[in-house]
Design a protein around this motif. Structure first.
Motif, PDB file in Angstrom:
ATOM      1  N   ARG A  23      14.560  51.138   8.422  1.00  0.00           N
ATOM      2  CA  ARG A  23      14.332  50.118   7.390  1.00  0.00           C
ATOM      3  C   ARG A  23      15.228  48.910   7.630  1.00  0.00           C
ATOM      4  O   ARG A  23      14.803  47.767   7.449  1.00  0.00           O
ATOM      5  N   LYS A  56      13.637  46.829  10.330  1.00  0.00           N
ATOM      6  CA  LYS A  56      12.381  46.177   9.939  1.00  0.00           C
ATOM      7  C   LYS A  56      12.547  45.147   8.820  1.00  0.00           C
ATOM      8  O   LYS A  56      11.600  44.430   8.503  1.00  0.00           O
ATOM      9  N   GLU A 111      10.161  56.608  11.106  1.00  0.00           N
ATOM     10  CA  GLU A 111       9.283  55.429  11.004  1.00  0.00           C
ATOM     11  C   GLU A 111       8.115  55.721  10.072  1.00  0.00           C
ATOM     12  O   GLU A 111       7.742  54.882   9.251  1.00  0.00           O
ATOM     13  N   LYS A 112       7.560  56.913  10.203  1.00  0.00           N
ATOM     14  CA  LYS A 112       6.438  57.294   9.339  1.00  0.00           C
ATOM     15  C   LYS A 112       6.897  57.395   7.885  1.00  0.00           C
ATOM     16  O   LYS A 112       6.232  56.886   6.983  1.00  0.00           O
ATOM     17  N   GLU A 129       9.525  55.918   6.532  1.00  0.00           N
ATOM     18  CA  GLU A 129       9.913  54.586   6.067  1.00  0.00           C
ATOM     19  C   GLU A 129       8.693  53.753   5.699  1.00  0.00           C
ATOM     20  O   GLU A 129       8.700  53.026   4.710  1.00  0.00           O
ATOM     21  N   SER A 130       7.626  53.871   6.480  1.00  0.00           N
ATOM     22  CA  SER A 130       6.441  53.052   6.211  1.00  0.00           C
ATOM     23  C   SER A 130       5.758  53.435   4.906  1.00  0.00           C
ATOM     24  O   SER A 130       5.078  52.623   4.304  1.00  0.00           O
ATOM     25  N   GLN A 131       5.953  54.674   4.472  1.00  0.00           N
ATOM     26  CA  GLN A 131       5.288  55.143   3.254  1.00  0.00           C
ATOM     27  C   GLN A 131       6.221  55.256   2.053  1.00  0.00           C
ATOM     28  O   GLN A 131       5.765  55.440   0.933  1.00  0.00           O
TER      29      GLN A 131
END
Length: 150
Positions: A32, A35, A71-72, A74-76
């Motif tokens: 995070r 990004k 990553e998965k 964090e994206s959700q």
């Protein structure tokens, strides 16, 4: 298009998210952080992998897998502090400061400091139970760290 929307709403993701444990919480914070500025640079990814490998004694493939799971997640995951809260619950102050240093190392790894990263790190440090003085100290430690380590 409407059918696709209905399928997304009512069908589960075929690959379940990894459980949020300490490793995924740290990795999620690092992802995070990377990004936050709207770019996910190769230098940041490499730095995250090195930090995870060093912290958990992982080989490069294991570190990359951990990052990919994060990553998965964090994206959700919403920006509600769940990664930082889990770390705050499980680690003492010295280890939380080390987490903040790692976050700064990721933020600075692309060579471009952005206001969005500083703002995110300030919010994250509050959630980690750390004060402004600690943010400054962590940043200085990250700037002085050996780039070949973590």
């Amino acid at each position: 298009m409407f059918t696709d929307l209905l399928n997304r709403l009512f069908h589960s993701d075929p690959a379940p998210l990894p459980e949020l444990d300490g490793r995924h919480a740290l990795a999620g914070l690092l992802v995070r952080t990377a990004k936050t500025d709207g770019q996910y640079a190769v230098e940041e990814i490499r730095r995250i992998d090195r930090i995870l490998a060093t912290t958990y004694g992982l080989n490069p493939v294991e570190a990359a897998r951990l990052r990919a799971g994060a990553e998965k997640l964090e994206s959700q995951a919403p920006e509600d502090g769940r990664f930082a809260n889990l770390i705050r619950e499980r680690l003492d102050r010295a280890h939380r400061e080390a987490v903040l240093v790692a976050m700064w190392r990721v933020a600075l790894s692309d060579g471009v400091e952005k206001a969005a990263e500083g703002a995110y790190l300030a919010r994250a440090s509050e959630r980690l139970g750390l004060d402004t003085e600690t943010i400054d100290r962590a940043r200085k430690a990250a700037e002085q760290a050996d780039p070949l380590q973590g």
